[in-house]
Design a protein around this motif. Sequence first.
Motif, mmCIF file in Angstrom:
data_model
loop_
_atom_site.group_PDB
_atom_site.id
_atom_site.type_symbol
_atom_site.label_atom_id
_atom_site.label_comp_id
_atom_site.label_asym_id
_atom_site.label_seq_id
_atom_site.Cartn_x
_atom_site.Cartn_y
_atom_site.Cartn_z
ATOM 1 N N TYR A 160 0.822 -1.211 0.000
ATOM 2 C CA TYR A 160 0.000 0.000 0.000
ATOM 3 C C TYR A 160 0.857 1.262 0.000
ATOM 4 N N LEU A 161 0.656 2.094 -1.036
ATOM 5 C CA LEU A 161 1.396 3.346 -1.197
ATOM 6 C C LEU A 161 0.539 4.589 -1.009
ATOM 7 N N GLY A 162 -0.754 4.403 -0.802
ATOM 8 C CA GLY A 162 -1.647 5.553 -0.709
ATOM 9 C C GLY A 162 -2.486 5.736 -1.958
ATOM 10 N N LYS A 163 -2.638 4.671 -2.723
ATOM 11 C CA LYS A 163 -3.470 4.702 -3.924
ATOM 12 C C LYS A 163 -4.642 3.764 -3.702
ATOM 13 N N GLY A 164 -5.786 4.079 -4.333
ATOM 14 C CA GLY A 164 -6.945 3.224 -4.164
ATOM 15 C C GLY A 164 -8.077 3.624 -5.085
ATOM 16 N N TYR A 165 -9.241 3.066 -4.818
ATOM 17 C CA TYR A 165 -10.396 3.210 -5.697
ATOM 18 C C TYR A 165 -10.967 4.624 -5.729
ATOM 19 N N THR A 166 -11.050 5.275 -4.579
ATOM 20 C CA THR A 166 -11.647 6.605 -4.472
ATOM 21 C C THR A 166 -10.891 7.401 -3.403
ATOM 22 N N PRO A 167 -11.047 8.715 -3.387
ATOM 23 C CA PRO A 167 -10.411 9.492 -2.311
ATOM 24 C C PRO A 167 -10.876 9.052 -0.919
ATOM 25 N N ALA A 168 -12.149 8.725 -0.752
ATOM 26 C CA ALA A 168 -12.652 8.272 0.554
ATOM 27 C C ALA A 168 -12.008 6.939 0.946
ATOM 28 N N PHE A 169 -11.835 6.058 -0.024
ATOM 29 C CA PHE A 169 -11.186 4.776 0.222
ATOM 30 C C PHE A 169 -9.753 5.005 0.708
ATOM 31 N N VAL A 170 -9.020 5.871 0.024
ATOM 32 C CA VAL A 170 -7.627 6.153 0.382
ATOM 33 C C VAL A 170 -7.542 6.799 1.761
ATOM 34 N N ASP A 171 -8.410 7.758 2.047
ATOM 35 C CA ASP A 171 -8.408 8.401 3.367
ATOM 36 C C ASP A 171 -8.629 7.376 4.474
ATOM 37 N N ASN A 172 -9.589 6.495 4.276
ATOM 38 C CA ASN A 172 -9.887 5.451 5.253
ATOM 39 C C ASN A 172 -8.702 4.494 5.409
ATOM 40 N N TYR A 173 -8.129 4.066 4.292
ATOM 41 C CA TYR A 173 -7.001 3.138 4.309
ATOM 42 C C TYR A 173 -5.813 3.773 5.047
ATOM 43 N N ASN A 174 -5.570 5.060 4.793
ATOM 44 C CA ASN A 174 -4.479 5.754 5.482
ATOM 45 C C ASN A 174 -4.670 5.727 6.996
ATOM 46 N N LEU A 175 -5.905 5.919 7.452
ATOM 47 C CA LEU A 175 -6.192 5.874 8.894
ATOM 48 C C LEU A 175 -5.958 4.473 9.461
ATOM 49 N N ILE A 176 -6.345 3.463 8.707
ATOM 50 C CA ILE A 176 -6.150 2.074 9.160
ATOM 51 C C ILE A 176 -4.664 1.758 9.273
ATOM 52 N N VAL A 177 -3.892 2.124 8.273
ATOM 53 C CA VAL A 177 -2.449 1.867 8.317
ATOM 54 C C VAL A 177 -1.802 2.624 9.473
ATOM 55 N N ASN A 188 -14.283 -12.728 8.201
ATOM 56 C CA ASN A 188 -14.833 -13.123 6.907
ATOM 57 C C ASN A 188 -15.585 -11.936 6.347
ATOM 58 N N GLY A 189 -15.487 -11.717 5.059
ATOM 59 C CA GLY A 189 -16.287 -10.693 4.411
ATOM 60 C C GLY A 189 -15.727 -9.301 4.548
ATOM 61 N N PRO A 190 -16.535 -8.307 4.175
ATOM 62 C CA PRO A 190 -16.083 -6.920 4.168
ATOM 63 C C PRO A 190 -15.543 -6.484 5.527
ATOM 64 N N ASP A 191 -14.456 -5.726 5.473
ATOM 65 C CA ASP A 191 -13.759 -5.286 6.680
ATOM 66 C C ASP A 191 -13.711 -3.767 6.742
ATOM 67 N N GLU A 192 -12.873 -3.258 7.605
ATOM 68 C CA GLU A 192 -12.768 -1.807 7.755
ATOM 69 C C GLU A 192 -12.213 -1.138 6.503
ATOM 70 N N ILE A 193 -11.376 -1.823 5.756
ATOM 71 C CA ILE A 193 -10.854 -1.264 4.508
ATOM 72 C C ILE A 193 -11.969 -1.151 3.468
ATOM 73 N N CYS A 194 -12.880 -2.108 3.459
ATOM 74 C CA CYS A 194 -13.989 -2.124 2.495
ATOM 75 C C CYS A 194 -15.030 -1.034 2.750
ATOM 76 N N GLN A 195 -15.136 -0.542 3.953
ATOM 77 C CA GLN A 195 -16.262 0.309 4.352
ATOM 78 C C GLN A 195 -16.621 1.418 3.361
ATOM 79 N N PRO A 196 -15.678 2.196 2.846
ATOM 80 C CA PRO A 196 -16.070 3.267 1.923
ATOM 81 C C PRO A 196 -16.643 2.768 0.590
ATOM 82 N N MET A 197 -16.416 1.502 0.274
ATOM 83 C CA MET A 197 -16.856 0.956 -1.012
ATOM 84 C C MET A 197 -18.234 0.301 -0.943
#
Length: 143
Positions: free
Chosen positions: A16-33, A46-55
């Motif tokens: 993970y470099l800070g790239k993703g599907y949408t700006p909201a996805f990236v912002d969320n992923y940055n917080l998780i990391v 199992n199934g959708p996790d905290e990374i998936c939430q914005p999607m």
Amino acid sequence: MSVSIRAHHLLCMLTYLGKGYTPAFVDNYNLIVKRLNAGEEIALINGPDEICQPMLEEPGCHCHNQSVRDRDRQALMDIGRSLGKHIEPGNVLILTKIDIDLLRNEFARGALRHACNGCEWYDMCTEIAKNRFRGCRLRLPLH
């Protein structure tokens, strides 16, 4: 506290470099990391996790697809084999820098890439691994 993560996202976090599907996805992923870098545990689910939430509200969200569940199963097997232990949803993982370095080495040599087959990010992650994971955001402390 722990971060809820599905298995194949353990692989995604390695590159993970800070790239993703949408700006909201990236912002969320940055917080998780950031939380993981601060030492929070990982609760495998199992199934959708905290990374998936914005999607999850997006049309055509792939987070519930069988192909993604298959990707999770393969990731569990490969990561468990690399770490030398059985892992499954419900487990709590405390990964160290040593674990991440091991997983990145296994990823770079292809041993952890089975779950990545067919992923739209495959080529980008391959280049990141060839570049020795330079700039990746997951940098766990030594425990």
